[in-house]
Design a protein around this motif. Structure first.
Motif, PDB file in Angstrom:
ATOM      1  N   THR A 235      24.904 -22.043 -75.423  1.00  0.00           N
ATOM      2  CA  THR A 235      25.580 -21.011 -74.839  1.00  0.00           C
ATOM      3  C   THR A 235      25.315 -20.751 -73.562  1.00  0.00           C
ATOM      4  OG1 THR A 235      25.564 -19.863 -77.389  1.00  0.00           O
ATOM      5  CG2 THR A 235      26.428 -18.602 -75.258  1.00  0.00           C
ATOM      6  N   ALA A 236      24.108 -20.643 -73.085  1.00  0.00           N
ATOM      7  CA  ALA A 236      23.752 -20.573 -71.534  1.00  0.00           C
ATOM      8  C   ALA A 236      24.351 -21.618 -70.904  1.00  0.00           C
ATOM      9  CB  ALA A 236      22.318 -20.383 -71.478  1.00  0.00           C
ATOM     10  N   GLY A 237      24.489 -22.912 -71.347  1.00  0.00           N
ATOM     11  CA  GLY A 237      25.069 -23.801 -70.651  1.00  0.00           C
ATOM     12  C   GLY A 237      26.427 -23.930 -70.123  1.00  0.00           C
ATOM     13  N   ILE A 238      27.242 -23.021 -70.871  1.00  0.00           N
ATOM     14  CA  ILE A 238      28.745 -22.896 -70.575  1.00  0.00           C
ATOM     15  C   ILE A 238      28.933 -22.211 -69.303  1.00  0.00           C
ATOM     16  CG2 ILE A 238      30.981 -22.371 -71.500  1.00  0.00           C
ATOM     17  CD1 ILE A 238      29.592 -22.312 -74.195  1.00  0.00           C
ATOM     18  N   ARG A 239      29.439 -22.677 -68.276  1.00  0.00           N
ATOM     19  CA  ARG A 239      29.716 -22.476 -66.898  1.00  0.00           C
ATOM     20  C   ARG A 239      31.086 -22.056 -66.737  1.00  0.00           C
ATOM     21  NH1 ARG A 239      26.992 -25.808 -62.556  1.00  0.00           N
ATOM     22  NH2 ARG A 239      27.812 -24.207 -61.306  1.00  0.00           N
ATOM     23  N   TYR A 240      31.945 -22.910 -67.223  1.00  0.00           N
ATOM     24  CA  TYR A 240      33.458 -22.633 -67.103  1.00  0.00           C
ATOM     25  C   TYR A 240      34.335 -22.921 -68.392  1.00  0.00           C
ATOM     26  CZ  TYR A 240      32.321 -23.564 -62.298  1.00  0.00           C
ATOM     27  OH  TYR A 240      31.561 -23.616 -60.900  1.00  0.00           O
ATOM     28  N   LEU A 241      35.453 -22.015 -68.569  1.00  0.00           N
ATOM     29  CA  LEU A 241      36.087 -22.234 -69.509  1.00  0.00           C
ATOM     30  C   LEU A 241      37.554 -22.512 -69.034  1.00  0.00           C
ATOM     31  CD1 LEU A 241      36.770 -21.794 -72.829  1.00  0.00           C
ATOM     32  CD2 LEU A 241      37.415 -19.747 -72.356  1.00  0.00           C
ATOM     33  N   ILE A 242      38.012 -23.637 -69.542  1.00  0.00           N
ATOM     34  CA  ILE A 242      39.430 -24.060 -69.052  1.00  0.00           C
ATOM     35  C   ILE A 242      40.378 -23.849 -70.248  1.00  0.00           C
ATOM     36  CG2 ILE A 242      40.812 -25.822 -68.176  1.00  0.00           C
ATOM     37  CD1 ILE A 242      38.405 -27.220 -67.096  1.00  0.00           C
ATOM     38  N   ARG A 243      41.415 -23.100 -69.846  1.00  0.00           N
ATOM     39  CA  ARG A 243      42.333 -22.708 -70.732  1.00  0.00           C
ATOM     40  C   ARG A 243      43.721 -22.659 -70.322  1.00  0.00           C
ATOM     41  NH1 ARG A 243      44.770 -17.875 -69.779  1.00  0.00           N
ATOM     42  NH2 ARG A 243      43.112 -15.919 -68.920  1.00  0.00           N
ATOM     43  N   ASP A 244      44.910 -22.456 -71.170  1.00  0.00           N
ATOM     44  CA  ASP A 244      45.984 -22.449 -70.548  1.00  0.00           C
ATOM     45  C   ASP A 244      46.616 -21.066 -70.463  1.00  0.00           C
ATOM     46  OD1 ASP A 244      46.971 -21.751 -73.099  1.00  0.00           O
ATOM     47  OD2 ASP A 244      47.593 -23.833 -73.526  1.00  0.00           O
ATOM     48  N   ASN A 245      47.701 -20.817 -69.989  1.00  0.00           N
ATOM     49  CA  ASN A 245      48.226 -19.384 -69.622  1.00  0.00           C
ATOM     50  C   ASN A 245      49.049 -18.822 -71.057  1.00  0.00           C
ATOM     51  OD1 ASN A 245      47.443 -18.732 -66.824  1.00  0.00           O
ATOM     52  ND2 ASN A 245      48.400 -20.933 -66.709  1.00  0.00           N
ATOM     53  N   ALA A 246      48.935 -19.149 -72.119  1.00  0.00           N
ATOM     54  CA  ALA A 246      49.494 -18.772 -73.380  1.00  0.00           C
ATOM     55  C   ALA A 246      49.130 -17.110 -73.580  1.00  0.00           C
ATOM     56  CB  ALA A 246      49.263 -19.623 -74.571  1.00  0.00           C
ATOM     57  N   ALA A 262      29.997 -17.237 -68.333  1.00  0.00           N
ATOM     58  CA  ALA A 262      30.893 -18.386 -68.053  1.00  0.00           C
ATOM     59  C   ALA A 262      32.181 -17.724 -67.081  1.00  0.00           C
ATOM     60  CB  ALA A 262      31.499 -19.023 -69.412  1.00  0.00           C
ATOM     61  N   ARG A 263      32.732 -18.846 -66.333  1.00  0.00           N
ATOM     62  CA  ARG A 263      34.085 -18.384 -65.496  1.00  0.00           C
ATOM     63  C   ARG A 263      34.982 -19.061 -66.213  1.00  0.00           C
ATOM     64  NH1 ARG A 263      34.990 -20.369 -59.531  1.00  0.00           N
ATOM     65  NH2 ARG A 263      37.150 -19.495 -59.205  1.00  0.00           N
ATOM     66  N   VAL A 264      36.098 -18.222 -66.346  1.00  0.00           N
ATOM     67  CA  VAL A 264      37.435 -18.559 -66.954  1.00  0.00           C
ATOM     68  C   VAL A 264      38.143 -19.084 -65.778  1.00  0.00           C
ATOM     69  CG1 VAL A 264      39.294 -18.011 -68.430  1.00  0.00           C
ATOM     70  CG2 VAL A 264      37.076 -16.921 -69.022  1.00  0.00           C
ATOM     71  N   VAL A 265      38.974 -20.078 -66.013  1.00  0.00           N
ATOM     72  CA  VAL A 265      39.831 -21.010 -65.281  1.00  0.00           C
ATOM     73  C   VAL A 265      41.117 -21.351 -65.933  1.00  0.00           C
ATOM     74  CG1 VAL A 265      39.927 -23.004 -63.689  1.00  0.00           C
ATOM     75  CG2 VAL A 265      37.486 -22.112 -64.281  1.00  0.00           C
ATOM     76  N   PRO A 266      42.036 -20.242 -65.556  1.00  0.00           N
ATOM     77  CA  PRO A 266      43.461 -20.706 -66.378  1.00  0.00           C
ATOM     78  C   PRO A 266      44.100 -21.873 -65.240  1.00  0.00           C
ATOM     79  CG  PRO A 266      43.223 -18.412 -65.628  1.00  0.00           C
ATOM     80  CD  PRO A 266      42.105 -19.353 -64.933  1.00  0.00           C
ATOM     81  N   ILE A 267      44.781 -22.676 -66.196  1.00  0.00           N
ATOM     82  CA  ILE A 267      45.313 -23.936 -65.638  1.00  0.00           C
ATOM     83  C   ILE A 267      46.535 -23.354 -64.846  1.00  0.00           C
ATOM     84  CG2 ILE A 267      44.422 -25.528 -67.103  1.00  0.00           C
ATOM     85  CD1 ILE A 267      47.285 -25.540 -68.311  1.00  0.00           C
ATOM     86  N   LEU A 268      47.182 -24.098 -63.792  1.00  0.00           N
ATOM     87  CA  LEU A 268      48.272 -23.670 -63.213  1.00  0.00           C
ATOM     88  C   LEU A 268      49.608 -23.755 -64.120  1.00  0.00           C
ATOM     89  CD1 LEU A 268      47.448 -25.180 -59.620  1.00  0.00           C
ATOM     90  CD2 LEU A 268      47.162 -22.849 -60.585  1.00  0.00           C
TER      91      LEU A 268
END
Length: 360
Positions: A235-246, A262-268
């Motif tokens: 769990t501590a190793g998760i630095r980014y979460l990539i998801r769509d904009n639903a 973790a930092r959430v990164v929505p896709i464009l």
């Protein structure tokens, strides 16, 4: 006429007496010079000419004769020419080889090392590479590194660093978790949704849940369940979460991951390639499983995607992992065998997918 003949015959004994006064070495040298000239004259292809060997031999032999004797000989060249040949021989022996203009070329090993450092480190410029070379025992000027990179068509400035999204994903792969949802229509025309997570570093797929209606509360709870199933180190190793904009990926869903750092990164919008790993798995799952089976309901779909996820994690080879599966990426390579009869087949999804293994 008679007086002329008497004079000639009187001079011959005098010439013989003069030869008696000369040393044997001088006479032998004169004979060798004359004989070698005859050898040169006998060459007819294309015309008689002195070779470097001829010049060296004549220069050495005539050096044994005095100046008066050299002048008396009938030579094919003048004594001055022979002396010039001798001077060339002396100069060739004692003069260092002539080097062309400009600085001497750098060793090929240094050139290969500079190009290797430039290609393996995109952010290193022509001023950074010389510092690294000093640590490796090479003292090289900045201008030399610039010239080597220019000749190899490599930009010497660090602006060549790749800041693309693909490069970012590769560099941060071990700390990236991607999430996505895809739908499957059943044989009764009911649509079901599958929520899954993919670890970029290991390519491991985790099926979070299957439902008919995706809501914000449901996917937030599935995210909590996923983190509870992982150990603290993972769990501590998760630095980014990539998801769509639903719409079902709400602030509550993001808060589950920001709580663990973790930092959430929505896709464009309209750029699915920003979540390419998850999209790639959806395509594989459809082609190899769900599009080849008539799904009857939610439970059936859960069994199919779980079975395919197990196949994906335990057996399916991945090019990014060196043709290893996610579960066997760190395991030792299997032994090499040459007996095809020791290979067995295991069927998954009723024989839709085949797995092969060696007999222990």
């Amino acid at each position: 006429m008679t007086f002329h003949l008497v004079y000639r015959f009187g001079c011959l004994p005098l010439g013989w007496l003069r030869l008696l006064a000369r040393s044997s070495a001088a006479k032998d040298a004169e004979i060798l010079v004359l004989r070698h000239q005859l050898t040169v004259l006998q060459r007819t292809s294309p015309t008689p000419a002195f070779t470097p060997g001829d010049r060296a031999l004549l220069a050495a032999l005539l050096r044994l004769l005095s100046k008066r004797h050299r002048s008396a000989l009938k030579l094919l060249v003048t004594p001055r020419t022979v002396l010039r040949w001798h001077a060339r021989l002396v100069a060739k022996k004692w003069t260092y080889p002539h080097r062309g203009p400009g600085r001497p070329a750098k060793p090929e090993a240094l050139r290969a090392l500079v190009l290797r450092l430039a290609r393996e480190n995109n952010g290193w410029g022509y001023r950074r590479i010389p510092g690294e070379l000093i640590n490796l025992g090479w003292k090289v000027a900045v201008s030399t590194v610039w010239e080597i990179l220019q000749r190899a068509d490599i930009d010497p400035a660090p602006r060549r660093a790749d800041r693309s999204w693909a490069k970012f994903l590769t560099a941060q792969a071990k700390g990236i978790l991607a999430v996505d949802v895809f739908h499957v229509d059943s044989v009764f025309l009911r649509r079901f949704f599958v929520l899954f997570f993919v670890e970029h570093g290991s390519r491991r797929v985790r099926i979070a849940g299957v439902t008919r209606n995706v809501t914000a509360q449901w996917d937030t709870q599935q995210a909590r369940n996923l983190l509870m199933s992982l150990d603290d180190t993972h769990t501590a190793g998760i630095r980014y979460l990539i998801r769509d904009n639903a719409g079902y990926f709400t602030e509550g869903f993001d808060a589950v991951f920001t709580a663990v750092g973790a930092r959430v990164v929505p896709i464009l919008p309209g750029v699915p390639r920003m979540n390419a790993i998850a999209e790639r798995w959806v395509g594989s799952c459809r082609r190899e499983a769900t599009d080849r089976i008539l799904i009857t309901g939610e439970r059936h779909l859960r069994l199919v995607v779980d079975e395919y996820a197990d196949h994906h994690n335990e057996h399916r080879p991945h090019r990014s992992l060196g043709q290893r599966s996610p579960d066997s990426a760190d395991a030792p390579e299997p032994p090499v065998v040459d007996d095809p009869s020791r290979v067995i087949r295991r069927n998954r999804l009723g024989g839709l997918i085949h797995e092969y293994a060696q007999v222990a």
